[in-house]
Design a protein around this motif. Structure first.
Motif, PDB file in Angstrom:
ATOM      1  N   UNK A 121     -34.216  48.928  47.505  1.00 54.56           N
ATOM      2  CA  UNK A 121     -33.939  49.824  48.628  1.00 54.56           C
ATOM      3  C   UNK A 121     -34.500  49.181  49.884  1.00 54.56           C
ATOM      4  N   UNK A 122     -33.870  48.075  50.309  1.00 53.54           N
ATOM      5  CA  UNK A 122     -34.440  47.392  51.469  1.00 53.54           C
ATOM      6  C   UNK A 122     -34.554  48.349  52.642  1.00 53.54           C
ATOM      7  N   UNK A 123     -35.665  48.280  53.293  1.00 54.90           N
ATOM      8  CA  UNK A 123     -35.874  49.226  54.386  1.00 54.90           C
ATOM      9  C   UNK A 123     -36.890  48.676  55.350  1.00 54.90           C
ATOM     10  N   UNK A 124     -37.926  49.472  55.563  1.00 48.77           N
ATOM     11  CA  UNK A 124     -38.915  49.138  56.576  1.00 48.77           C
ATOM     12  C   UNK A 124     -39.622  47.819  56.263  1.00 48.77           C
ATOM     13  N   UNK A 125     -39.834  47.550  54.974  1.00 49.53           N
ATOM     14  CA  UNK A 125     -40.549  46.318  54.631  1.00 49.53           C
ATOM     15  C   UNK A 125     -39.727  45.102  55.040  1.00 49.53           C
ATOM     16  N   UNK A 126     -38.450  45.146  54.753  1.00 49.50           N
ATOM     17  CA  UNK A 126     -37.608  44.000  55.096  1.00 49.50           C
ATOM     18  C   UNK A 126     -37.544  43.827  56.619  1.00 49.50           C
ATOM     19  N   UNK A 127     -37.504  44.935  57.326  1.00 47.66           N
ATOM     20  CA  UNK A 127     -37.478  44.845  58.791  1.00 47.66           C
ATOM     21  C   UNK A 127     -38.743  44.145  59.300  1.00 47.66           C
ATOM     22  N   UNK A 128     -39.872  44.482  58.699  1.00 48.54           N
ATOM     23  CA  UNK A 128     -41.133  43.845  59.128  1.00 48.54           C
ATOM     24  C   UNK A 128     -41.146  42.370  58.753  1.00 48.54           C
ATOM     25  N   UNK A 129     -40.678  42.063  57.539  1.00 47.67           N
ATOM     26  CA  UNK A 129     -40.655  40.667  57.089  1.00 47.67           C
ATOM     27  C   UNK A 129     -39.718  39.832  57.962  1.00 47.67           C
ATOM     28  N   UNK A 130     -38.666  40.474  58.433  1.00 43.98           N
ATOM     29  CA  UNK A 130     -37.733  39.794  59.322  1.00 43.98           C
ATOM     30  C   UNK A 130     -38.428  39.445  60.644  1.00 43.98           C
ATOM     31  N   UNK A 153     -48.585  51.711  53.841  1.00 44.07           N
ATOM     32  CA  UNK A 153     -49.076  53.038  53.471  1.00 44.07           C
ATOM     33  C   UNK A 153     -48.002  53.827  52.727  1.00 44.07           C
ATOM     34  N   UNK A 154     -46.786  53.750  53.218  1.00 43.64           N
ATOM     35  CA  UNK A 154     -45.692  54.489  52.571  1.00 43.64           C
ATOM     36  C   UNK A 154     -45.379  53.897  51.196  1.00 43.64           C
ATOM     37  N   UNK A 155     -45.414  52.564  51.101  1.00 44.78           N
ATOM     38  CA  UNK A 155     -45.072  51.918  49.826  1.00 44.78           C
ATOM     39  C   UNK A 155     -46.124  52.179  48.746  1.00 44.78           C
ATOM     40  N   UNK A 156     -47.388  52.305  49.168  1.00 43.88           N
ATOM     41  CA  UNK A 156     -48.483  52.446  48.195  1.00 43.88           C
ATOM     42  C   UNK A 156     -48.311  53.657  47.300  1.00 43.88           C
ATOM     43  N   UNK A 157     -47.738  54.707  47.841  1.00 48.23           N
ATOM     44  CA  UNK A 157     -47.617  55.924  47.051  1.00 48.23           C
ATOM     45  C   UNK A 157     -46.178  56.184  46.611  1.00 48.23           C
ATOM     46  N   UNK A 158     -45.247  55.300  47.001  1.00 48.30           N
ATOM     47  CA  UNK A 158     -43.851  55.501  46.593  1.00 48.30           C
ATOM     48  C   UNK A 158     -43.683  54.990  45.160  1.00 48.30           C
ATOM     49  N   UNK A 167     -48.666  43.359  47.385  1.00 50.63           N
ATOM     50  CA  UNK A 167     -48.378  42.035  47.932  1.00 50.63           C
ATOM     51  C   UNK A 167     -48.469  42.036  49.457  1.00 50.63           C
ATOM     52  N   UNK A 168     -47.795  42.990  50.096  1.00 53.44           N
ATOM     53  CA  UNK A 168     -47.789  43.013  51.566  1.00 53.44           C
ATOM     54  C   UNK A 168     -49.191  43.229  52.123  1.00 53.44           C
ATOM     55  N   UNK A 169     -49.978  44.058  51.430  1.00 53.42           N
ATOM     56  CA  UNK A 169     -51.320  44.337  51.925  1.00 53.42           C
ATOM     57  C   UNK A 169     -52.191  43.076  51.848  1.00 53.42           C
ATOM     58  N   UNK A 170     -52.055  42.335  50.755  1.00 51.70           N
ATOM     59  CA  UNK A 170     -52.818  41.096  50.624  1.00 51.70           C
ATOM     60  C   UNK A 170     -52.380  40.061  51.649  1.00 51.70           C
ATOM     61  N   UNK A 171     -51.085  39.992  51.845  1.00 51.31           N
ATOM     62  CA  UNK A 171     -50.498  39.035  52.791  1.00 51.31           C
ATOM     63  C   UNK A 171     -50.933  39.373  54.222  1.00 51.31           C
TER      64      UNK A 171
END
Lengths: 456, 166
Positions: A121-130, A153-158, A167-171
């Motif tokens: 479900x590409x969404x906010x994460x992909x936008x940030x990675x872009x 924050x949203x991904x952690x509980x989804x 991964x994103x938090x470590x990165x």
């Protein structure tokens, strides 16, 4: 593991250097960002795509490279390029693991071809990675870093998004630690490109495979610990003797807990308190009867305290000697294939400790003592003085290395087994207990603060 | 695992290099939270007298402008135009414990002579700033402890091996 097996693993499989060089060109392009792709970097991206000509990825990646060099990549183009680089390292992984398996004589379950990931479900994460790829590592500023926070924050509980969140938090934590990146002396270009590509693919692809219940006797070999500022993972490596009497298989079971960076060392075990049976098994070195525990196609048990009955004590070295030569290795999901994922349990005996490694009598394996976790009792000195060692074979830029998980060593003249998980129920070493007591209970202090301040 | 010391081209070309050295353990009772973020060294300092109260303190990178107030934006009585209060002093002391002097100095852009106390090299002025942003980052930080653990595999943690702390 024997000297002749180690000798058979030496020498890099053909093509590894070429693959690394192709990736390096792409990795360098991410330093200044895709928005400022100079001639050299454009050529590198095109070369990466050209390597896939004639493969099923060929056309898609060529189109993506063209779009990137023209300065207008779509999200799908970024996914295609991340996929190409991932496939490159996937092939390196397969070559290395193949070398290891044939040297050890380890047979391995192959990945079921019909299993492919569900769409993500590409969404906010992909936008940030872009944004990140377009700015390049040198262009990352506090503004870009702070936009990652609500996404994580949203991904952690989804549900089903924990992998990407961790991964994103470590990165992002590393990017923050290097800030200001514009003036950071040197950049870990391979590493950050690895993390960026994996994150892009995790966002684009969903989970793969469904768990099947398994039953049998689980014997623990050792525990690998991974950790970054806001996560800690305890991963148990073991052997499952299936209850149907079939071939023993290498399995893993992991618990990943959220934490904060000031919780380190033996204190991390307290974060796993929801799994008291597991902690007891690890600290007490007990065998386990599992019944109906879900297992993923990659040999990953989804640990559930409710599916186990604690059995008799089991010395990991007895397990290793009995099973490691004949147990079947687990399949590796295509998205997970990367040299850093290789972690194959082996047992070594009759070696001589030499500078930086173990001499098996004609061949020397490097021993990586920098990975001995601070939450356990193993130290470089114990490893050096050991007479037997269970560890994970890993591959790094310098070749094969052994990561110790458990050793047999003389402590006060008695031959003793020590393992990274010995302190699962708290440190057993009085000196460490004292240091812990003096430092105070980090988890407790923060929970007290959280309880007082969080719900106001 | 290749350590923090970047030597040769191998560092750039390795997947496992240590970028963010693990923080050193420190007692959390007085300063439960601090970070280098948003262009500041910022943190939360527990009040010495009232268990329900915390102070939000920060130094800006570059200018070294400082501020200290309660989380409800009441100014700290100990801070003056030129002088940092004890909360700010504690913040810097604990930050150097957690991250090491070098990393804090680099972030704040301080020229700290070898062996100098970092706090004596900060020559900023008091510039009041709202505490809300930092305080909410502290709450976000605490919220990690409320996230349930997971038994699903996270293969990405292969890039983040645990390490022995010094």
């Amino acid at each position: 593991m024997l000297a002749q097996q180690l000798t058979a693993m030496q020498g890099a499989p053909a093509g590894i250097d070429d693959a690394a060089e192709l990736a390096a060109g792409f990795d360098d392009a991410l330093v200044d960002g895709l928005a400022r792709l100079g001639e050299e970097h454009a050529a590198a991206v095109t070369a990466l795509a050209a390597a896939f000509a004639g493969s099923p990825l060929g056309e898609r990646v060529a189109a993506a490279a063209a779009a990137v060099t023209a300065g207008s990549p779509s999200d799908a183009d970024l996914v295609a390029l991340a996929g190409a680089r991932t496939a490159l390292f996937g092939s390196v992984h397969d070559a290395l693991l193949g070398t290891l398996d044939s040297a050890l004589g380890r047979d391995r379950t192959s990945w079921p071809a019909e299993l492919s990931p569900a769409p993500g479900r590409p969404g906010a994460a992909l936008a940030w990675l872009r944004e990140l790829a377009i700015s390049g590592w040198r262009g990352v500023d506090d503004g870009l870093l702070s936009t990652a926070e609500p996404v994580i924050e949203a991904l952690l509980t989804a549900p089903g998004r924990r992998r990407l969140a961790v991964l994103l938090d470590g990165f992002a934590g590393e990017l923050r630690a290097g800030s200001p990146l514009a003036t950071m002396a040197r950049l870990p270009t391979r590493r950050w490109a690895d993390l960026w590509c994996r994150a892009v693919l995790l966002d684009a692809a969903g989970t793969v495979g469904t768990p099947e219940p398994v039953s049998g006797r689980l014997l623990v070999l050792g525990v690998d610990v991974a950790e970054h500022a806001t996560a800690v993972q305890v991963q148990v490596h073991g052997v499952l003797e299936p209850s149907d009497g079939g071939q023993a298989v290498l399995v893993r079971a992991a618990v990943t807990a959220a934490k904060v960076e000031t919780i380190t060392g033996p204190a991390v075990w307290a974060l796993l308190r929801r799994h008291p049976v597991l902690l007891g098994v690890l600290a007490g070195r007990a065998s386990v009867e599992v019944s109906g525990m879900p297992m993923l196609p990659g040999g990953e048990l989804l640990w559930d305290d409710g599916c186990v009955a604690v059995g008799e004590a089991a010395d990991p070295f007895v397990t290793a000697r009995l099973h490691l030569a004949g147990a079947r290795g687990a399949a590796v999901a295509p998205i997970d294939r990367h040299p850093v994922a290789i972690a194959e349990p082996v047992v070594l005996e009759g070696y001589r400790a030499v500078e930086g490694g173990f001499d098996l009598g004609g061949a020397t394996i490097a021993v990586d003592t920098s990975r001995l976790p601070s939450c356990g009792p193993l130290t470089p000195a114990l490893v050096k003085g050991s007479t037997a060692c269970i560890g994970l074979l890993r591959h790094s830029a310098d070749g094969w290395q052994l990561q110790p998980l458990a050793v047999q060593a003389k402590v006060k003249r008695a031959l003793t087994v020590l393992s990274t998980a010995d302190w699962a129920l708290g440190p057993t070493d009085p000196a460490v207990q004292k240091a812990q007591a003096k430092a105070g209970d980090a988890v407790g202090v923060l929970q007290e603060r959280a309880g007082r301040l969080l719900r106001k | 695992m290749i350590d923090g010391s970047p030597d040769g081209v191998a560092w750039e070309r390795a997947s496992l290099v240590r970028v963010a050295p693990p923080v050193r353990p420190r007692k959390l009772a007085k300063v439960p939270f601090l970070e280098l973020a948003d262009g500041r060294l910022q943190g939360v300092v527990s009040s010495g007298s009232d268990i329900e109260r915390v102070y939000v303190s920060s130094f800006a990178a570059g200018t070294h402008a400082f501020t200290c107030s309660t989380n409800n934006n009441r100014p700290c009585g100990g801070v003056s135009a030129q002088h940092a209060c004890k909360h700010l002093q504690l913040l810097v002391a604990e930050a150097t414990l957690q991250y090491g002097t070098q990393r804090v100095a680099r972030y704040l852009r301080v020229e700290a002579p070898e062996g100098a106390e970092l706090i004596t090299c900060l020559r900023g002025h008091h510039e009041p700033a709202p505490a809300a942003a930092v305080f909410s980052r502290f709450l976000r930080h605490l919220a990690y402890l409320e996230v349930p653990d997971s038994t699903a595999p996270v293969p990405e943690l292969a890039w983040f091996p645990a390490t022995a702390v010094g």
